[in-house]
Design a protein around this motif. Structure first.
Motif, PDB file in Angstrom:
ATOM      1  N   UNK A 174       0.837  -1.199   0.000  1.00  0.00           N
ATOM      2  CA  UNK A 174       0.000   0.000   0.000  1.00  0.00           C
ATOM      3  C   UNK A 174       0.868   1.243   0.000  1.00  0.00           C
ATOM      4  N   UNK A 175       0.565   2.158  -0.878  1.00  0.00           N
ATOM      5  CA  UNK A 175       1.273   3.432  -0.968  1.00  0.00           C
ATOM      6  C   UNK A 175       0.282   4.555  -0.676  1.00  0.00           C
ATOM      7  N   UNK A 176       0.574   5.358   0.318  1.00  0.00           N
ATOM      8  CA  UNK A 176      -0.289   6.496   0.638  1.00  0.00           C
ATOM      9  C   UNK A 176       0.512   7.781   0.470  1.00  0.00           C
ATOM     10  N   UNK A 177      -0.112   8.766  -0.126  1.00  0.00           N
ATOM     11  CA  UNK A 177       0.542  10.036  -0.443  1.00  0.00           C
ATOM     12  C   UNK A 177      -0.327  11.179   0.052  1.00  0.00           C
ATOM     13  N   UNK A 178       0.302  12.161   0.666  1.00  0.00           N
ATOM     14  CA  UNK A 178      -0.415  13.345   1.152  1.00  0.00           C
ATOM     15  C   UNK A 178       0.084  14.573   0.403  1.00  0.00           C
ATOM     16  N   UNK A 179      -0.852  15.318  -0.128  1.00  0.00           N
ATOM     17  CA  UNK A 179      -0.539  16.569  -0.818  1.00  0.00           C
ATOM     18  C   UNK A 179      -0.216  17.629   0.234  1.00  0.00           C
ATOM     19  N   UNK A 180       0.999  18.181   0.204  1.00  0.00           N
ATOM     20  CA  UNK A 180       1.412  19.154   1.216  1.00  0.00           C
ATOM     21  C   UNK A 180       1.565  20.558   0.652  1.00  0.00           C
TER      22      UNK A 180
ATOM     23  N   UNK B  37       2.330  -4.107   3.974  1.00  0.00           N
ATOM     24  CA  UNK B  37       3.531  -3.291   3.770  1.00  0.00           C
ATOM     25  C   UNK B  37       3.121  -1.887   3.327  1.00  0.00           C
ATOM     26  N   UNK B  38       3.550  -0.880   4.074  1.00  0.00           N
ATOM     27  CA  UNK B  38       3.089   0.485   3.837  1.00  0.00           C
ATOM     28  C   UNK B  38       4.255   1.369   3.435  1.00  0.00           C
ATOM     29  N   UNK B  39       4.003   2.209   2.432  1.00  0.00           N
ATOM     30  CA  UNK B  39       4.983   3.196   1.975  1.00  0.00           C
ATOM     31  C   UNK B  39       4.320   4.561   2.069  1.00  0.00           C
TER      32      UNK B  39
ATOM     33  N   UNK C 121       5.380   6.606  -7.528  1.00  0.00           N
ATOM     34  CA  UNK C 121       5.894   5.557  -8.411  1.00  0.00           C
ATOM     35  C   UNK C 121       7.409   5.433  -8.317  1.00  0.00           C
ATOM     36  N   UNK C 122       8.088   6.505  -7.984  1.00  0.00           N
ATOM     37  CA  UNK C 122       9.538   6.448  -7.878  1.00  0.00           C
ATOM     38  C   UNK C 122       9.973   5.528  -6.740  1.00  0.00           C
ATOM     39  N   UNK C 123       9.189   5.506  -5.654  1.00  0.00           N
ATOM     40  CA  UNK C 123       9.564   4.716  -4.483  1.00  0.00           C
ATOM     41  C   UNK C 123       8.723   3.448  -4.332  1.00  0.00           C
ATOM     42  N   UNK C 124       7.530   3.421  -4.894  1.00  0.00           N
ATOM     43  CA  UNK C 124       6.679   2.225  -4.783  1.00  0.00           C
ATOM     44  C   UNK C 124       6.042   1.938  -6.143  1.00  0.00           C
ATOM     45  N   UNK C 125       6.808   1.447  -7.098  1.00  0.00           N
ATOM     46  CA  UNK C 125       6.240   1.215  -8.435  1.00  0.00           C
ATOM     47  C   UNK C 125       5.336  -0.011  -8.520  1.00  0.00           C
ATOM     48  N   UNK C 126       5.429  -0.928  -7.539  1.00  0.00           N
ATOM     49  CA  UNK C 126       4.693  -2.185  -7.633  1.00  0.00           C
ATOM     50  C   UNK C 126       3.605  -2.312  -6.583  1.00  0.00           C
TER      51      UNK C 126
END
Length: 422
Positions: A272-278, A309-311, A349-354
């Motif tokens: 799982x990849x979670x991204x926060x707009x800052x 697994x969390x990114x 995608x740069x750090x969690x492409x899969x």
């Protein structure tokens, strides 16, 4: 012939070695002078303030001017400046060899929690100490209190309390001991104790379950569920009416003379990849930004509770936290950044492409066309959820071919929205 050719080289080598030694000595002398100059400058700044140096220069100028002109007004001013300097010197002297410790009731708290800071200042020596002032920085705040004269091995206990009003990584300490005059001309100060960091975590809500981004994958993690159709072989069991005969293990059935059915352990890829707009430009105010951080934190905590697994991606921060506490510590440090990448998917995608599940939290001012454009780069097999925070707006859920857009107006809207994604 050989000896005569080599003979002139000795003086040149000797001169070169003497020159090298001279250069080395000169460099060593310059380093020592620079070190001495740095120590003197540090000592002068540590004990005499800029106002003190200005007062000293003024006193010297007044005495010289009085000697030249004999004006009594200059004499009076010179005496006043001199007396102030002498009084400042006397008041800044004294034994301040204190020892101190700082302890905090909780290193990790939530917003609106009470934090108690205990400060113990003691005299570890046999000689009594002079009275002094203590300054304890707590983020942007400063708690100041007096330290009385302490006898041998005596101590002073001070308790300071404050309320965690906003999410932050709050440094407490180090304790600054000051001994000086009320005019601010001279001071003797030094730092005691170590800095303690208090993490004020964002508000979160507990979610039931993340029902997205769990495709079957041979390289995924074992789920513990035993099923009749998957990729990871688990074992055999006896045939039961209704079982698919394609799963019969004929060799074992022949040996046991009983129909045996293959069983499999379900393996699922749940990265799982979670991204926060800052970027502050995407939010109407700071309240909306804090709501986005809370949504981001709630999604991450639930993913870690499920063992996924969390990114985490937030601005220039890209980490893989091992547990919810470590993740919430990272969330406490999220700060607005006008230089944040506008295309949030690029960093993910740069750090969690899969990853199999991408959750992106954005502000209300993030255009829908920009969201559509950036999610186009995600893998087709991955699930994408975009949560758009808009304080006061009604919760909504819109399903697009490439992603699902959820709108939340408050943190309490997140559980029902996530429940609708089953």
């Amino acid at each position: 012939m050989t000896d005569s050719a080599r003979a002139p080289r000795a003086p040149r080598a000797t001169r070169a070695s003497r020159t090298a030694r001279a250069i080395h000595r000169r460099r060593d002398l310059m380093r020592r002078l620079h070190r001495l100059h740095r120590h003197i400058r540090r000592w002068l700044r540590a004990y005499v303030s800029p106002l003190g140096w200005a007062t000293l220069a003024l006193a010297i100028m007044l005495w010289v001017t009085f000697g030249c002109f004999g004006w009594h007004e200059l004499l009076a001013a010179a005496i006043v400046c001199t007396v102030m300097l002498l009084a400042a010197l006397v008041m800044s002297l004294g034994n301040t060899a204190f020892d101190a410790t700082i302890s905090v009731s909780q290193l990790r708290v939530s917003i609106n929690d009470e934090v108690n800071v205990q400060v113990d200042v003691r005299n570890p020596g046999s000689a009594p100490t002079a009275s002094a002032r203590a300054d304890l920085p707590m983020g942007d705040m400063h708690e100041r209190f007096n330290i009385p004269m302490l006898g041998s091995h005596q101590s002073k206990h001070t308790s300071v309390s404050f309320k965690a009003v906003t999410r932050a990584v709050l440094p407490v300490g180090p304790l600054m001991i000051r001994k000086g005059d009320p005019f601010g001309l001279m001071r003797h100060e030094h730092k005691l104790a170590q800095r303690v960091t208090v993490f004020i975590h964002p508000d979160i809500v507990i979610l039931d379950r993340l029902h997205a981004g769990i495709p079957r994958d041979l390289e995924g993690n074992p789920s513990g569920d035993i099923v009749d159709d998957d990729l990871d072989f688990y074992g055999l069991r006896e045939y039961e009416p209704g079982d698919d005969v394609r799963n019969v293990h004929w060799l074992s059935s022949a040996k046991t003379r009983t129909l045996m059915i293959r069983q499999f352990e379900a393996t699922r890829r749940t990265d799982t990849s979670i991204t926060c707009d800052v970027n502050p430009d995407d939010y109407p105010d700071s309240r909306a930004f804090e709501l986005a951080v809370s949504v981001h934190a709630s999604l991450g905590v639930q993913a870690l509770r499920e063992g996924r697994p969390l990114y985490m991606n937030a601005g220039s921060t890209h980490v893989k936290p091992a547990n919810p506490t470590q993740f919430l510590d990272q969330c406490s440090a999220i700060e607005p950044d006008f230089q944040d990448e506008r295309n949030l998917v690029r960093g993910a995608l740069m750090f969690t492409p899969d990853a199999s599940f991408y959750a992106i939290t954005v502000g209300a001012f993030k255009p829908l066309d920009d969201i559509r454009h950036m999610v186009m780069a995600l893998p087709a097999a991955a699930t994408c959820l975009v949560v758009q925070v808009a304080p006061g707006a009604p919760r909504a859920l819109h399903v697009f071919p490439e992603f699902t857009l959820a709108t939340v107006g408050s943190l309490d809207d997140l559980p029902p929205v996530m429940g609708a994604l089953r």
